[in-house]
Design an enzyme around this catalytic site. Structure first.
Site, PDB file in Angstrom:
ATOM      1  CG  PHE A   1      -2.078  -1.465   1.132  1.00 54.95           C
ATOM      2  CD1 PHE A   1      -2.741  -1.541  -0.076  1.00 54.95           C
ATOM      3  CD2 PHE A   1      -1.492  -2.214   1.957  1.00 54.95           C
ATOM      4  CE1 PHE A   1      -3.773  -2.615  -0.296  1.00 54.95           C
ATOM      5  CE2 PHE A   1      -3.133  -2.868   2.518  1.00 54.95           C
ATOM      6  CZ  PHE A   1      -3.335  -3.539   1.440  1.00 54.95           C
TER       7      PHE A   1
ATOM      8  CB  ILE B   1       2.521  -4.476  -5.327  1.00 48.84           C
ATOM      9  CG1 ILE B   1       1.778  -4.245  -3.884  1.00 48.84           C
ATOM     10  CG2 ILE B   1       1.633  -4.247  -5.776  1.00 48.84           C
ATOM     11  CD1 ILE B   1       2.275  -3.078  -3.497  1.00 48.84           C
ATOM     12  N   GLY B   2       1.124  -7.881  -5.877  1.00 51.93           N
ATOM     13  CA  GLY B   2      -0.106  -9.001  -5.282  1.00 51.93           C
ATOM     14  C   GLY B   2      -1.342  -8.098  -6.075  1.00 51.93           C
ATOM     15  CB  THR B   3      -2.063  -5.063  -8.077  1.00 50.77           C
ATOM     16  OG1 THR B   3      -0.551  -5.432  -8.120  1.00 50.77           O
ATOM     17  CG2 THR B   3      -1.620  -4.968  -6.859  1.00 50.77           C
TER      18      THR B   3
ATOM     19  NE  ARG C   1      -7.450  -2.288 -25.091  1.00 48.86           N
ATOM     20  CZ  ARG C   1      -8.659  -2.357 -25.818  1.00 48.86           C
ATOM     21  NH1 ARG C   1      -9.752  -2.998 -26.200  1.00 48.86           N
ATOM     22  NH2 ARG C   1      -8.424  -1.476 -26.859  1.00 48.86           N
TER      23      ARG C   1
ATOM     24  CG  ASN D   1      -6.467 -10.106 -15.111  1.00 48.09           C
ATOM     25  OD1 ASN D   1      -7.568 -10.168 -15.076  1.00 48.09           O
ATOM     26  ND2 ASN D   1      -6.227 -10.799 -14.356  1.00 48.09           N
ATOM     27  N   PRO D   2      -9.976  -8.055 -16.628  1.00 48.87           N
ATOM     28  CG  PRO D   2     -12.123  -8.124 -17.748  1.00 48.87           C
ATOM     29  CD  PRO D   2     -10.217  -8.606 -17.664  1.00 48.87           C
TER      30      PRO D   2
ATOM     31  CD  GLN E   1      -5.211  -3.954  -7.456  1.00 48.59           C
ATOM     32  OE1 GLN E   1      -5.231  -2.861  -6.370  1.00 48.59           O
ATOM     33  NE2 GLN E   1      -5.117  -5.457  -6.719  1.00 48.59           N
TER      34      GLN E   1
ATOM     35  CD  GLU F   1      -1.674   4.825  -5.851  1.00 54.27           C
ATOM     36  OE1 GLU F   1      -1.035   4.734  -4.913  1.00 54.27           O
ATOM     37  OE2 GLU F   1      -1.079   4.469  -7.172  1.00 54.27           O
TER      38      GLU F   1
HETATM   39 MO1  MOS Z   1       1.603   3.069  -3.741  1.00 55.51          MO
HETATM   40  S1  MOS Z   1       1.196   4.448  -2.347  1.00 55.51           S
HETATM   41  O1  MOS Z   1       1.333   4.250  -5.070  1.00 55.51           O
HETATM   42  O2  MOS Z   1       2.252   2.249  -3.199  1.00 55.51           O
END
Ligand code: MOS
Length: 742
Positions: free
Chosen positions: A238, A464-466, A630, A633-634, A640, A707
């Site tokens: 985060f 990062i896990g996303t 676009r 990956n929906p 997110q 974000e």
């Molecule tokens: Mo984000 S606050 O740019 O990891």
């Protein structure tokens, strides 16, 4: 630049599960704190128990003689660290610039003053308790009342906001306060540092292996090839893991002194002290509009707290200058120093607290004007970015608001406080808009198409896990037709071609051009060999008459099935692999920003339920519409936004770090005492993505979405709370005490 083919989009638009998912759910993904090296030692820091003053003595003889203790690291023996020169993302950036133990001054509670290095974590922890630190205390200040001493900095200005404000119509002058919030990724920060006599390998919980390397090179005074940083999997961050924190240097020093690998895992308590937080913000909003609802002026004056020795600015005014059309605007900022560890980026830095203030002010002014808050926003939609005069690359906020209002049933809203009920519950409905920059950073990537029919794509970014592993595989699959399960992805290692930070919601947009360039170059090499090699079925034909699709090389005039698997060409050519490289530029000074205003937009519609008899408030329903270009990956994208909205519930109702005025400690420093929204707090979530590819930013038209989903949520919730209860909360989080009078 070639256009995106239909077949490519059929792979890219699909809701893919994370390709690293099975590794994670089966426990085979090795996170930093799982790294186990032979002869590894464990370091545990000693943290200051005052928030301001000096260390006058350090008694560690008893600790040193305890079983398993190998050394006590302190100011007298830690050795030399340097300061970083650039503080730029490319060359190395940190929020806390002071190396650990550099002087004997204590500037915040929990600051590292020593570290124990021992054979086990338990031995090190026991020895930490035996260290006696003497202090000379000075007065500290951790107050959240922020009064700016000097002149504010003007961030954006046009027209004459002060004069326009005084010229009648409706006005609003309110101050909105957001508290300190602490990042609480499940994975604790950790470093395993291994000095092998010549150089270092760092296993690190970092959202930016390249930046981490750049920072360490400078602070350790070592060349690039002597500092390798590895971050294979992250349990999120985060933003708290974007920049290096001093524990990394403690581990480095401990390994160099002992000649053994050293693991240092930051505790949850230290996470509240030593690795950043979102600062408290205080934002005075002055808005005026004429009686028809046209905004005439906006003033946004914000301050945030910063550490004693570092200048972190929470850029709350980032979105304000262009979200709405207004001829007169002034945005100013300032910092006020406190005895706290350095604040840092936290999901949606700037925009998230900033849009809480702006969107709350818009809702309050709409009510004063007796205009529906959605209609009020639609009335003030700008045609261009009025802060720069630049065209928007792709902006569909109006469609977000209209689509969301339709899905939510906003037309049914009756504006009077407490006027809506369902099943004996009082309902409150609120709205908030959001925006976040469409960023891209520089990136390089390599793609190998291999003779065994598999592919490998690598980039020195990290996941990062996303879902970054998955996106890279999808990009290669889309342009080769190679199935995802035959594509290997390498990330999170400075040995790989340099990649972007996992920050700013920018990783996907950053890697797209580099990976596409690399996969195209590799494909071209296969086609060239297909035309040139004697054993190839296409020997002697023109390379330009050949195509690479569905994993096969074929004549452009034929279907792929009439061709041969690409592996056959490589085998015929006696090649292990065909390799292609790609690179792309970007950054905060991206030249593209001279021509376009590039942002994502969105709108949240929130329902709360309120039971005054038992003072029970719940967020029951959120409808979110996002204009993020676009979605490649929906499934990951929806994840997110859903996660961000839940975090928004936490921001509005729960999250705040409290500092003890007596000793300056962040006191609710545990997951029991710092409340984050959990599954039980999760409302019904309805996420819609508009499909307007932003091909200004990249050929696939993808902007970031990690974000934006958090921005605007708290404003929508507090407006819904007002609608239900009549109580307007301008200092987050909404506490039940605030509502007891309702
Ligand atoms: Mo984000 S606050 O740019 O990891």
């Amino acid at each position: 630049m070639s256009t995106v083919s239909e077949s490519a989009l059929s792979v890219l638009g699909q809701p893919q599960s994370r390709i690293d998912g099975p590794l994670k759910v089966s426990g085979r993904a090795v996170y930093t704190s799982d790294v186990d090296l032979p002869d590894m030692l464990y370091a545990v820091p000693v943290c200051a128990t005052i928030a301001s003053g000096r260390v006058t003595s350090l008694e560690f003889a008893a600790a040193q003689s305890m079983p398993g203790v190998r050394m006590v690291l302190h100011r007298g023996n830690i050795g030399r660290f340097y300061r970083i020169a650039g503080n730029s993302i490319d060359a190395g950036f940190v929020d806390e610039a002071r190396p650990p133990f550099e002087d004997d001054v204590i500037r915040y509670y929990g600051q590292y003053v020593a570290a124990i290095v021992a054979e086990t974590f338990e031995a090190a922890s026991a020895a930490v308790a035996a260290v006696k630190v003497g202090y000379e205390k000075a007065a500290h200040d951790v107050s959240d009342e922020l009064a700016l001493a000097g002149e504010p900095q003007v961030q954006s200005e046009r027209g004459d906001a002060a004069t326009a404000y005084g010229q009648g119509g409706a006005t609003l002058d309110e101050t909105y306060v957001t508290p300190v919030e602490t990042h609480n990724p499940i994975e604790l920060h950790a470093t395993v540092a291994h000095w092998d006599g010549e150089g270092y390998t760092f296993y690190e919980t970092t959202q930016a292996v390249c930046n981490h390397q750049g920072t360490l090179m400078q602070m350790l005074g070592l060349p690039k090839e002597k500092v390798r940083v590895i971050s294979r999997y992250l349990g999120s961050g985060f933003g708290s893991k974007l920049w290096m924190w001093p524990h990394s240097l403690l581990a480095a020093a401990a390994s160099r002194h002992t000649g053994q690998p050293v693991k240092l895992v930051v505790s949850r308590k230290m996470m509240f002290q030593n690795v950043g937080h979102r600062p408290t913000t205080q934002q005075r909003m002055r808005l005026s509009a004429d009686s028809s609802g046209k905004l005439t002026s906006i003033r946004h004056d914000y301050v945030n707290h910063a550490a004693i020795a570092d200048d972190y600015e929470e850029s709350c005014g980032e979105i304000t200058p262009f979200l709405y059309s207004v001829p007169n605007l002034r945005v100013t900022s300032g910092i006020v120093r406190r005895n706290v560890g350095s604040p840092t980026s936290m999901r949606g830095p700037g925009a998230v607290p900033g849009l809480y203030a702006l969107e709350s002010a818009m809702n309050e002014l709409a009510r004063k004007l007796d205009i529906d808050p959605v209609a009020f926003r639609l009335m003030n939609e700008p045609k261009v970015d009025e802060s720069t005069g630049l065209p928007f690359s792709s902006r569909h906020l109006v469609e977000c608001l209209k689509t969301g209002a339709g899905k939510f049933g906003w037309a049914e809203r009756t504006p009077a406080v407490g006027s809506m009920t369902r099943d004996g519950l009082t309902l409150g409905w609120g709205v908030g808009a959001c925006g976040w920059p469409g960023l891209r950073f520089s990136a390089e990537a390599t793609v190998d198409l291999r003779a065994d029919g598999t592919a490998r794509v690598v980039c020195g970014t990290q996941d990062i896990g996303t879902g970054t592993y998955t996106i890279l595989a999808q990009l290669v699959a889309a342009h080769t037709g190679i199935p995802l399960d035959r594509i290997e992805v390498g990330l999170g290692d400075t040995m790989l071609p340099p990649g972007p930070v996992s920050g700013g919601s920018a990783a996907t947009a950053s890697v797209i051009p580099a990976v596409l360039q690399a996969v195209r170059a590799a494909g071209e090499m296969v086609l060239a060999r297909a035309a040139a090699v004697g054993e190839s079925p296409f020997h002697g034909e023109s390379k330009d008459a050949l195509a690479f699709s569905a994993g096969r090389v074929h004549r452009k005039t034929d279907a792929p099935e009439k061709g041969v698997p690409f592996a056959q060409i490589l085998q015929a050519a006696q090649m292990h692999s065909a390799s292609g490289k790609g690179s792309a530029q970007g950054g905060f000074d991206d030249p593209l920003k001279k021509h376009y205003s590039i942002y994502s937009y969105g709108a949240h519609f929130v329902e709360v339920t309120w039971q005054p008899e038992i003072a029970r408030l719940r967020v029951s329903r959120v409808v979110t519409v996002i204009d993020g270009g676009r979605m490649l990956n929906p499934r990951a994208a929806r994840n997110q936004i859903e996660g961000a909205v839940v975090m928004g519930v936490g921001m509005a109702l729960f999250e705040h770090t409290s500092y003890d005025p007596q000793n300056g400690a962040p006191i609710n420093s545990s997951l029991a005492d710092y409340i984050i929204a959990s599954h039980a707090d999760t409302p019904s979530l309805d996420v819609t993505f508009l499909d307007h590819p932003d091909t200004v930013l990249n050929e696939l038209g993808a902007r970031g979405i990690a974000e934006i989903g958090l921005a605007g949520v708290a404003a929508a919730i507090t407006d819904a709370v007002h609608h239900a209860t009549g109580v307007r909360v301008r200092k987050l989080p909404v506490m039940i005490e605030d509502l007891l009078a309702a």
